[in-house]
Motif scaffolding. Structure first.
Motif, PDB file in Angstrom:
ATOM      1  N   LEU A 140      16.272   2.293  29.127  1.00 13.59           N
ATOM      2  CA  LEU A 140      14.937   1.910  28.681  1.00 13.59           C
ATOM      3  C   LEU A 140      14.835   1.825  27.160  1.00 13.59           C
ATOM      4  CD1 LEU A 140      12.734   3.991  31.156  1.00 13.59           C
ATOM      5  CD2 LEU A 140      13.182   1.535  31.203  1.00 13.59           C
ATOM      6  N   THR A 141      15.662   2.583  26.465  1.00 14.97           N
ATOM      7  CA  THR A 141      15.631   2.559  24.994  1.00 14.97           C
ATOM      8  C   THR A 141      16.785   1.756  24.406  1.00 14.97           C
ATOM      9  OG1 THR A 141      16.873   4.651  24.963  1.00 14.97           O
ATOM     10  CG2 THR A 141      14.458   4.778  24.850  1.00 14.97           C
ATOM     11  N   LEU A 142      17.568   1.077  25.254  1.00 12.17           N
ATOM     12  CA  LEU A 142      18.752   0.363  24.772  1.00 12.17           C
ATOM     13  C   LEU A 142      18.372  -0.786  23.833  1.00 12.17           C
ATOM     14  CD1 LEU A 142      21.826  -0.129  24.918  1.00 12.17           C
ATOM     15  CD2 LEU A 142      21.386  -1.630  26.878  1.00 12.17           C
ATOM     16  N   VAL A 143      17.413  -1.609  24.253  1.00  8.40           N
ATOM     17  CA  VAL A 143      17.064  -2.800  23.457  1.00  8.40           C
ATOM     18  C   VAL A 143      16.556  -2.419  22.069  1.00  8.40           C
ATOM     19  CG1 VAL A 143      15.499  -4.769  23.322  1.00  8.40           C
ATOM     20  CG2 VAL A 143      16.676  -4.264  25.466  1.00  8.40           C
ATOM     21  N   PRO A 144      15.560  -1.536  21.914  1.00  4.47           N
ATOM     22  CA  PRO A 144      15.105  -1.217  20.546  1.00  4.47           C
ATOM     23  C   PRO A 144      16.158  -0.516  19.694  1.00  4.47           C
ATOM     24  CG  PRO A 144      14.019   0.187  22.166  1.00  4.47           C
ATOM     25  CD  PRO A 144      14.722  -0.873  22.934  1.00  4.47           C
ATOM     26  N   VAL A 145      16.991   0.337  20.321  1.00  2.00           N
ATOM     27  CA  VAL A 145      18.015   1.043  19.535  1.00  2.00           C
ATOM     28  C   VAL A 145      19.078   0.062  19.039  1.00  2.00           C
ATOM     29  CG1 VAL A 145      19.871   2.735  19.664  1.00  2.00           C
ATOM     30  CG2 VAL A 145      17.630   3.285  20.603  1.00  2.00           C
ATOM     31  N   VAL A 146      19.556  -0.796  19.925  1.00  2.00           N
ATOM     32  CA  VAL A 146      20.578  -1.765  19.517  1.00  2.00           C
ATOM     33  C   VAL A 146      20.000  -2.746  18.493  1.00  2.00           C
ATOM     34  CG1 VAL A 146      22.043  -3.657  20.318  1.00  2.00           C
ATOM     35  CG2 VAL A 146      21.872  -1.568  21.657  1.00  2.00           C
ATOM     36  N   ARG A 147      18.754  -3.167  18.718  1.00  2.00           N
ATOM     37  CA  ARG A 147      18.113  -4.073  17.766  1.00  2.00           C
ATOM     38  C   ARG A 147      17.963  -3.411  16.403  1.00  2.00           C
ATOM     39  NH1 ARG A 147      17.866  -8.977  16.062  1.00  2.00           N
ATOM     40  NH2 ARG A 147      15.878  -9.610  15.193  1.00  2.00           N
ATOM     41  N   GLY A 148      17.538  -2.166  16.377  1.00  2.00           N
ATOM     42  CA  GLY A 148      17.387  -1.449  15.114  1.00  2.00           C
ATOM     43  C   GLY A 148      18.716  -1.257  14.400  1.00  2.00           C
ATOM     44  N   ALA A 149      19.781  -0.922  15.162  1.00  2.00           N
ATOM     45  CA  ALA A 149      21.089  -0.744  14.547  1.00  2.00           C
ATOM     46  C   ALA A 149      21.598  -2.049  13.946  1.00  2.00           C
ATOM     47  CB  ALA A 149      22.080  -0.211  15.587  1.00  2.00           C
ATOM     48  N   ALA A 150      21.414  -3.155  14.676  1.00  2.00           N
ATOM     49  CA  ALA A 150      21.861  -4.457  14.166  1.00  2.00           C
ATOM     50  C   ALA A 150      21.075  -4.860  12.923  1.00  2.00           C
ATOM     51  CB  ALA A 150      21.721  -5.519  15.259  1.00  2.00           C
TER      52      ALA A 150
ATOM     53  N   SER B  97      25.802   2.105  12.643  1.00  2.86           N
ATOM     54  CA  SER B  97      25.307   1.230  13.705  1.00  2.86           C
ATOM     55  C   SER B  97      26.237   1.255  14.911  1.00  2.86           C
ATOM     56  CB  SER B  97      25.177  -0.204  13.173  1.00  2.86           C
ATOM     57  OG  SER B  97      24.255  -0.268  12.108  1.00  2.86           O
ATOM     58  N   PHE B  98      27.537   1.259  14.655  1.00  2.00           N
ATOM     59  CA  PHE B  98      28.523   1.277  15.742  1.00  2.00           C
ATOM     60  C   PHE B  98      28.370   2.537  16.594  1.00  2.00           C
ATOM     61  CE2 PHE B  98      32.741   2.242  17.445  1.00  2.00           C
ATOM     62  CZ  PHE B  98      33.054   1.046  18.068  1.00  2.00           C
ATOM     63  N   ALA B  99      28.149   3.680  15.936  1.00  2.08           N
ATOM     64  CA  ALA B  99      28.017   4.943  16.674  1.00  2.08           C
ATOM     65  C   ALA B  99      26.795   4.899  17.599  1.00  2.08           C
ATOM     66  CB  ALA B  99      27.893   6.103  15.691  1.00  2.08           C
ATOM     67  N   PHE B 100      25.677   4.397  17.102  1.00  2.43           N
ATOM     68  CA  PHE B 100      24.475   4.320  17.944  1.00  2.43           C
ATOM     69  C   PHE B 100      24.668   3.350  19.103  1.00  2.43           C
ATOM     70  CE2 PHE B 100      22.264   6.403  14.449  1.00  2.43           C
ATOM     71  CZ  PHE B 100      21.312   7.146  15.117  1.00  2.43           C
ATOM     72  N   VAL B 101      25.209   2.180  18.829  1.00  2.00           N
ATOM     73  CA  VAL B 101      25.354   1.169  19.878  1.00  2.00           C
ATOM     74  C   VAL B 101      26.325   1.637  20.964  1.00  2.00           C
ATOM     75  CG1 VAL B 101      26.194  -1.166  20.348  1.00  2.00           C
ATOM     76  CG2 VAL B 101      24.688  -0.751  18.403  1.00  2.00           C
ATOM     77  N   ILE B 102      27.457   2.184  20.548  1.00  2.00           N
ATOM     78  CA  ILE B 102      28.433   2.678  21.530  1.00  2.00           C
ATOM     79  C   ILE B 102      27.833   3.803  22.365  1.00  2.00           C
ATOM     80  CG2 ILE B 102      30.550   4.049  21.712  1.00  2.00           C
ATOM     81  CD1 ILE B 102      31.133   1.144  21.530  1.00  2.00           C
TER      82      ILE B 102
ATOM     83  N   ASP C 159      23.050  -8.969  19.201  1.00  2.00           N
ATOM     84  CA  ASP C 159      23.041  -7.759  18.376  1.00  2.00           C
ATOM     85  C   ASP C 159      24.234  -6.867  18.691  1.00  2.00           C
ATOM     86  OD1 ASP C 159      20.712  -8.708  17.306  1.00  2.00           O
ATOM     87  OD2 ASP C 159      19.397  -7.458  18.549  1.00  2.00           O
ATOM     88  N   THR C 160      24.566  -6.765  19.980  1.00  2.00           N
ATOM     89  CA  THR C 160      25.682  -5.898  20.369  1.00  2.00           C
ATOM     90  C   THR C 160      27.000  -6.407  19.814  1.00  2.00           C
ATOM     91  OG1 THR C 160      24.525  -5.255  22.409  1.00  2.00           O
ATOM     92  CG2 THR C 160      26.905  -4.913  22.331  1.00  2.00           C
ATOM     93  N   GLN C 161      27.268  -7.702  20.002  1.00  2.44           N
ATOM     94  CA  GLN C 161      28.536  -8.227  19.486  1.00  2.44           C
ATOM     95  C   GLN C 161      28.584  -8.170  17.965  1.00  2.44           C
ATOM     96  OE1 GLN C 161      29.289 -11.232  17.778  1.00  2.44           O
ATOM     97  NE2 GLN C 161      27.153 -11.902  17.541  1.00  2.44           N
ATOM     98  N   TYR C 162      27.424  -8.320  17.317  1.00  2.00           N
ATOM     99  CA  TYR C 162      27.409  -8.241  15.860  1.00  2.00           C
ATOM    100  C   TYR C 162      27.843  -6.853  15.386  1.00  2.00           C
ATOM    101  CZ  TYR C 162      25.525  -7.879  11.127  1.00  2.00           C
ATOM    102  OH  TYR C 162      25.385  -7.655   9.779  1.00  2.00           O
ATOM    103  N   VAL C 163      27.295  -5.820  16.012  1.00  3.75           N
ATOM    104  CA  VAL C 163      27.624  -4.459  15.596  1.00  3.75           C
ATOM    105  C   VAL C 163      29.055  -4.092  15.994  1.00  3.75           C
ATOM    106  CG1 VAL C 163      27.050  -2.023  15.910  1.00  3.75           C
ATOM    107  CG2 VAL C 163      25.228  -3.710  15.635  1.00  3.75           C
TER     108      VAL C 163
END
Length: 440
Positions: free
Chosen positions: A196-206, A137-142, A29-33
């Motif tokens: 703790l919130t990294l996985v759901p946030v990155v998943r949601g952004a992707a 999505s990029f803004a949230f993931v970064i 998900d991270t590399q995709y975004v």
């Protein structure tokens, strides 16, 4: 009512396999975004520039080749995006249908055909506007990755930041204390919240970016695929209905012919014999008794034929004892020696499956006895990934066919009516192999 002590709670631990899948999906998900943001800028520039220049020069001959190149490059970026979306959505997106010019079409024909394709313009639209969901999505993931890595590693780099004596950190501005230790603890806590919130946030952004792309790049293709699947299902249902009607009509015609040629003729003769015996009782009792004895013989033969016909309609042994017993009895009555291979465990199947399998074997053995001149026959029942596999092989002269007009054609209709498929391999002088696949 159960007490609190009697109640137990089952907690599913986060095993290493599940943890590794989560980490792997986080990386995907991270590399995709992160890669989608620069791709969005590139496609925006190329699509807007190419479309603007091509549309502006459309009054001249030059504008259409530019639009053609722009549409093709948008199509290339769309193909790349479909490949990137697959791992994120954990599914394979269907490749859409694009209009194509004939192989011998001229230059201008090849140029204009892609410009009349709706999916090509959807690709261009995606290339133009994909930067919007990509940027969000990029803004949230970064932000979340920076907060996680920066906060959890505060203890490693906090000492290297120079701070004037009158400079106040965020903890001091919030009035919760001062000092380097408290500052490190505060920023580490913030990093822990981000982690703790990294996985759901990155998943949601992707997923947000992937769903936006999927709607434009594969929405029409998926709709067409669902419509095509529905049409195929309708055609299969119609074919099964037609096969069922054909098989029923064939069975009724054969039953009518068998009754007319067998029991009906015997019953007519029986009636005539009984009428003759009635006339003979007055003047020739001995002849009357002989006629009655012959009539009794005719009655027994008629009953045997009726029993044989009833077995062809609904064999009682199949209903009462199952397919295994019915096939064993069928093999025992066969004029050609039969080698039976049946499943080790006797498990009752659906009634239509058992009936169809029985009639496949019965019809095949009848054909073997009448036409194959075989010395032996083998019947095999086995489960497979496709369903119940019914195989009948003989070492006869071959030449069997499913063509219309042959006896096996009605059997093929019966198998298709049950949702299965019948194949026959029968080269001349090399025996016959009949295989029926029945869904279970």
């Amino acid at each position: 009512m159960p007490s609190v002590n009697d109640m137990t709670t089952t907690i599913t631990p986060l095993g290493p396999g599940r943890f590794s899948r989560i980490i792997r999906q986080l990386g995907i998900d991270t590399q995709y975004v992160l890669l989608g943001f620069p791709l969005g800028i590139i496609t925006l520039v190329l699509c807007v520039t190419g479309f603007s220049v091509g549309l502006g020069l459309a009054v001249t001959v030059v504008g259409f080749p530019i639009l053609f190149v722009t549409v093709l490059q948008a199509r290339g970026f769309a193909t790349l995006e479909r490949a990137r979306i697959g791992p994120v959505l954990r599914t394979r997106l269907p490749h859409p249908y694009y209009k194509k010019a004939e192989p011998r079409a001229g230059f201008w024909r090849r140029t204009f055909v892609p410009l009349t394709d709706g999916q090509s313009w959807l690709d261009l639209l995606h290339g133009t506007f994909r930067v919007i969901p990509s940027t969000i999505s990029f803004a949230f993931v970064i932000t979340w990755w920076a907060g996680t890595l920066g906060g959890l590693t505060t203890v490693l780099w906090d000492w290297s930041i120079p701070r004037p004596p009158d400079n106040k950190d965020l903890p001091e501005l919030l009035g919760i204390g001062s000092g380097a230790e408290l500052r490190v603890l505060f920023y580490t806590g913030i990093g822990l919240v981000f982690a703790l919130t990294l996985v759901p946030v990155v998943r949601g952004a992707a997923l947000f970016e992937a769903w936006a792309a999927r709607a434009m790049l594969s929405g029409v293709a998926e709709l067409r695929e669902r419509v095509a699947e529905a049409e195929r299902g309708r055609d299969r249902a119609r074919a099964q209905t037609s096969a069922a009607v054909s098989a029923e009509a064939s069975a009724l015609r054969r039953l009518e012919r068998d009754i007319h040629d067998g029991p009906q003729q015997r019953l007519v003769r029986l009636a005539m014999d009984l009428g003759r015996a009635d006339l003979q009782f007055d003047h020739d009792p001995a002849a009357a008794r002989a006629t009655v004895a012959e009539a009794l013989s005719q009655t027994r033969e008629t009953l045997e034929e009726l029993r044989a016909l009833s077995r062809g309609i609904a064999p009682p042994i199949l209903v009462d004892r199952g397919l295994r017993a019915a096939l064993t009895a069928l093999a025992g009555r066969s004029l050609v020696p039969v080698d039976l291979e049946l499943p080790a465990t006797e498990e009752r199947l659906a009634a239509n499956v058992e009936t169809t399998a029985y009639f496949v074997v019965a019809e095949a053995l009848t054909n073997v006895a009448k036409h194959s001149h075989a010395s032996e026959c083998k019947v095999t029942l086995a489960r497979s990934a496709y369903g119940m596999l019914v195989t009948v092989e003989d070492d006869g002269v071959g030449g069997a066919s499913l063509a219309k007009g042959h006896g096996l054609n009605g059997l093929a209709d019966r198998v298709r009516a049950s949702g299965g498929e019948l194949t026959v391999t029968s080269p001349l002088d090399a025996g016959t192999k009949l295989v029926a696949i029945l869904p279970i």
